[in-house]
Design a protein around this motif. Structure first.
Motif, PDB file in Angstrom:
ATOM      1  N   THR A   2       5.598  -2.907 -13.071  1.00  0.00           N
ATOM      2  CA  THR A   2       4.761  -2.453 -11.971  1.00  0.00           C
ATOM      3  C   THR A   2       4.879  -0.952 -11.850  1.00  0.00           C
ATOM      4  O   THR A   2       5.986  -0.421 -11.797  1.00  0.00           O
ATOM      5  N   GLY A   3       3.737  -0.279 -11.814  1.00  0.00           N
ATOM      6  CA  GLY A   3       3.723   1.157 -11.605  1.00  0.00           C
ATOM      7  C   GLY A   3       2.852   1.496 -10.415  1.00  0.00           C
ATOM      8  O   GLY A   3       1.942   0.749 -10.052  1.00  0.00           O
ATOM      9  N   LEU A   4       3.130   2.611  -9.823  1.00  0.00           N
ATOM     10  CA  LEU A   4       2.339   3.096  -8.701  1.00  0.00           C
ATOM     11  C   LEU A   4       1.096   3.782  -9.265  1.00  0.00           C
ATOM     12  O   LEU A   4       1.215   4.700 -10.085  1.00  0.00           O
ATOM     13  N   LEU A   5      -0.097   3.346  -8.875  1.00  0.00           N
ATOM     14  CA  LEU A   5      -1.326   3.947  -9.381  1.00  0.00           C
ATOM     15  C   LEU A   5      -1.320   5.455  -9.140  1.00  0.00           C
ATOM     16  O   LEU A   5      -1.755   6.232  -9.986  1.00  0.00           O
ATOM     17  N   GLU A  37       9.957  13.606  -5.310  1.00  0.00           N
ATOM     18  CA  GLU A  37      10.044  14.923  -5.948  1.00  0.00           C
ATOM     19  C   GLU A  37       8.959  15.075  -7.004  1.00  0.00           C
ATOM     20  O   GLU A  37       8.334  16.127  -7.114  1.00  0.00           O
ATOM     21  N   TYR A  38       8.724  14.021  -7.777  1.00  0.00           N
ATOM     22  CA  TYR A  38       7.718  14.079  -8.828  1.00  0.00           C
ATOM     23  C   TYR A  38       6.320  14.301  -8.245  1.00  0.00           C
ATOM     24  O   TYR A  38       5.549  15.120  -8.749  1.00  0.00           O
ATOM     25  N   LEU A  39       5.997  13.565  -7.189  1.00  0.00           N
ATOM     26  CA  LEU A  39       4.662  13.664  -6.578  1.00  0.00           C
ATOM     27  C   LEU A  39       4.527  14.875  -5.650  1.00  0.00           C
ATOM     28  O   LEU A  39       3.414  15.259  -5.310  1.00  0.00           O
ATOM     29  N   GLY A  40       5.655  15.417  -5.220  1.00  0.00           N
ATOM     30  CA  GLY A  40       5.608  16.525  -4.270  1.00  0.00           C
ATOM     31  C   GLY A  40       5.470  16.060  -2.837  1.00  0.00           C
ATOM     32  O   GLY A  40       5.260  16.859  -1.923  1.00  0.00           O
ATOM     33  N   ARG A  41       5.592  14.762  -2.630  1.00  0.00           N
ATOM     34  CA  ARG A  41       5.544  14.176  -1.279  1.00  0.00           C
ATOM     35  C   ARG A  41       5.977  12.722  -1.382  1.00  0.00           C
ATOM     36  O   ARG A  41       5.964  12.142  -2.463  1.00  0.00           O
ATOM     37  N   THR A  42       6.322  12.149  -0.251  1.00  0.00           N
ATOM     38  CA  THR A  42       6.689  10.733  -0.226  1.00  0.00           C
ATOM     39  C   THR A  42       5.403   9.915  -0.091  1.00  0.00           C
ATOM     40  O   THR A  42       4.634  10.124   0.848  1.00  0.00           O
ATOM     41  N   PRO A  43       5.152   9.016  -1.044  1.00  0.00           N
ATOM     42  CA  PRO A  43       3.911   8.235  -0.971  1.00  0.00           C
ATOM     43  C   PRO A  43       3.942   7.211   0.162  1.00  0.00           C
ATOM     44  O   PRO A  43       5.009   6.768   0.573  1.00  0.00           O
ATOM     45  N   VAL A  44       2.763   6.894   0.652  1.00  0.00           N
ATOM     46  CA  VAL A  44       2.615   5.830   1.646  1.00  0.00           C
ATOM     47  C   VAL A  44       2.643   4.505   0.885  1.00  0.00           C
ATOM     48  O   VAL A  44       1.875   4.307  -0.063  1.00  0.00           O
ATOM     49  N   ILE A  45       3.550   3.619   1.275  1.00  0.00           N
ATOM     50  CA  ILE A  45       3.665   2.322   0.624  1.00  0.00           C
ATOM     51  C   ILE A  45       3.437   1.257   1.693  1.00  0.00           C
ATOM     52  O   ILE A  45       4.201   1.140   2.642  1.00  0.00           O
ATOM     53  N   ASP A  46       2.353   0.500   1.521  1.00  0.00           N
ATOM     54  CA  ASP A  46       2.048  -0.586   2.452  1.00  0.00           C
ATOM     55  C   ASP A  46       1.305  -1.683   1.690  1.00  0.00           C
ATOM     56  O   ASP A  46       1.197  -1.630   0.459  1.00  0.00           O
ATOM     57  N   ASP A  47       0.778  -2.674   2.412  1.00  0.00           N
ATOM     58  CA  ASP A  47       0.090  -3.804   1.769  1.00  0.00           C
ATOM     59  C   ASP A  47      -1.049  -3.367   0.861  1.00  0.00           C
ATOM     60  O   ASP A  47      -1.353  -4.031  -0.128  1.00  0.00           O
ATOM     61  N   ASP A  48      -1.714  -2.269   1.226  1.00  0.00           N
ATOM     62  CA  ASP A  48      -2.900  -1.840   0.486  1.00  0.00           C
ATOM     63  C   ASP A  48      -2.623  -0.806  -0.602  1.00  0.00           C
ATOM     64  O   ASP A  48      -3.539  -0.365  -1.290  1.00  0.00           O
ATOM     65  N   THR A  49      -1.350  -0.422  -0.774  1.00  0.00           N
ATOM     66  CA  THR A  49      -1.001   0.536  -1.825  1.00  0.00           C
ATOM     67  C   THR A  49      -1.337  -0.081  -3.181  1.00  0.00           C
ATOM     68  O   THR A  49      -0.927  -1.205  -3.477  1.00  0.00           O
ATOM     69  N   LEU A  50      -2.078   0.664  -4.001  1.00  0.00           N
ATOM     70  CA  LEU A  50      -2.484   0.153  -5.303  1.00  0.00           C
ATOM     71  C   LEU A  50      -1.370   0.340  -6.333  1.00  0.00           C
ATOM     72  O   LEU A  50      -0.803   1.417  -6.466  1.00  0.00           O
ATOM     73  N   VAL A  51      -1.082  -0.759  -7.033  1.00  0.00           N
ATOM     74  CA  VAL A  51      -0.104  -0.738  -8.111  1.00  0.00           C
ATOM     75  C   VAL A  51      -0.779  -1.207  -9.396  1.00  0.00           C
ATOM     76  O   VAL A  51      -1.784  -1.915  -9.375  1.00  0.00           O
ATOM     77  N   VAL A  52      -0.204  -0.776 -10.502  1.00  0.00           N
ATOM     78  CA  VAL A  52      -0.657  -1.220 -11.816  1.00  0.00           C
ATOM     79  C   VAL A  52       0.309  -2.322 -12.241  1.00  0.00           C
ATOM     80  O   VAL A  52       1.492  -2.061 -12.494  1.00  0.00           O
ATOM     81  N   ALA A  53      -0.194  -3.549 -12.258  1.00  0.00           N
ATOM     82  CA  ALA A  53       0.615  -4.721 -12.600  1.00  0.00           C
ATOM     83  C   ALA A  53       0.334  -5.081 -14.052  1.00  0.00           C
ATOM     84  O   ALA A  53      -0.789  -5.433 -14.404  1.00  0.00           O
ATOM     85  N   GLU A  54       1.358  -4.949 -14.887  1.00  0.00           N
ATOM     86  CA  GLU A  54       1.196  -5.130 -16.326  1.00  0.00           C
ATOM     87  C   GLU A  54       2.094  -6.260 -16.818  1.00  0.00           C
ATOM     88  O   GLU A  54       3.254  -6.328 -16.453  1.00  0.00           O
ATOM     89  N   ARG A  55       1.520  -7.117 -17.649  1.00  0.00           N
ATOM     90  CA  ARG A  55       2.313  -8.122 -18.364  1.00  0.00           C
ATOM     91  C   ARG A  55       2.287  -7.739 -19.833  1.00  0.00           C
ATOM     92  O   ARG A  55       1.286  -7.219 -20.323  1.00  0.00           O
ATOM     93  N   PHE A  56       3.391  -7.989 -20.513  1.00  0.00           N
ATOM     94  CA  PHE A  56       3.502  -7.564 -21.900  1.00  0.00           C
ATOM     95  C   PHE A  56       4.285  -8.570 -22.716  1.00  0.00           C
ATOM     96  O   PHE A  56       4.932  -9.476 -22.177  1.00  0.00           O
ATOM     97  N   ARG A  57       4.220  -8.377 -24.022  1.00  0.00           N
ATOM     98  CA  ARG A  57       5.040  -9.147 -24.950  1.00  0.00           C
ATOM     99  C   ARG A  57       5.784  -8.154 -25.831  1.00  0.00           C
ATOM    100  O   ARG A  57       5.311  -7.045 -26.072  1.00  0.00           O
ATOM    101  N   VAL A  58       6.957  -8.561 -26.296  1.00  0.00           N
ATOM    102  CA  VAL A  58       7.713  -7.725 -27.219  1.00  0.00           C
ATOM    103  C   VAL A  58       7.110  -7.880 -28.603  1.00  0.00           C
ATOM    104  O   VAL A  58       6.883  -8.993 -29.072  1.00  0.00           O
TER     105      VAL A  58
END
Length: 143
Positions: free
Chosen positions: A34-37, A113-134
């Motif tokens: 899971t990554g933050l969009l 620090e990376y974004l330069g601000r603290t992101p808002v995280i709530d129910d509507d925060t978009l994430v990148v949900a990835e499934r993978f195989r080795v």
């Protein structure tokens, strides 16, 4: 295409968290990410697509394993379910545990620090949900 020719993927930040994630991929426990969009947007990177392969790096910056994405969705956090949470391979019993850990990480000092601000995280925060195989574990040379 060898490991050196692939785009790289780094889990979390170097150190114990990344090492546990790489080990979970190698053991087969971790089959989802899971990554933050907002991080993708900040980097100016497109959201990955199914079929893409990545060389996952360890904390020393060395290739550890090659993965192939099999499913990628951009969804609000509220749409992550227990099955996906368990597929993250971090021992989450359910989505509530997954959510608490991801909120803490996404609001943490490293991301802020990376974004330069603290992101808002709530129910509507978009994430990148990835499934993978080795695809292939890298020969560790006795590591």
């Amino acid at each position: 295409m060898g490991h050196d020719d692939l785009p790289t993927l780094e889990l979390a930040f170097p150190g114990p968290e990344r090492d546990r994630g790489v080990e979970a991929i190698l053991s087969g426990r971790k089959t989802a990410l899971t990554g933050l969009l907002e991080i993708h947007e900040h980097e100016g990177e497109a959201v990955p697509v199914a079929g893409q392969r990545f060389s996952v790096l360890d904390s020393a910056g060395r290739p550890a394993v090659t993965i192939e994405l099999v499913d990628v969705r951009v969804v609000p956090m509220k749409e992550i379910d227990d099955d996906f949470a368990r597929a993250e391979g971090r021992g989450y019993a359910n989505v509530a545990e997954w959510r608490a850990a991801h909120e803490e990480f996404f609001r943490g000092d490293g991301v802020s620090e990376y974004l330069g601000r603290t992101p808002v995280i709530d129910d509507d925060t978009l994430v990148v949900a990835e499934r993978f195989r080795v695809v292939e574990a890298v020969d560790s040379g006795g590591r």
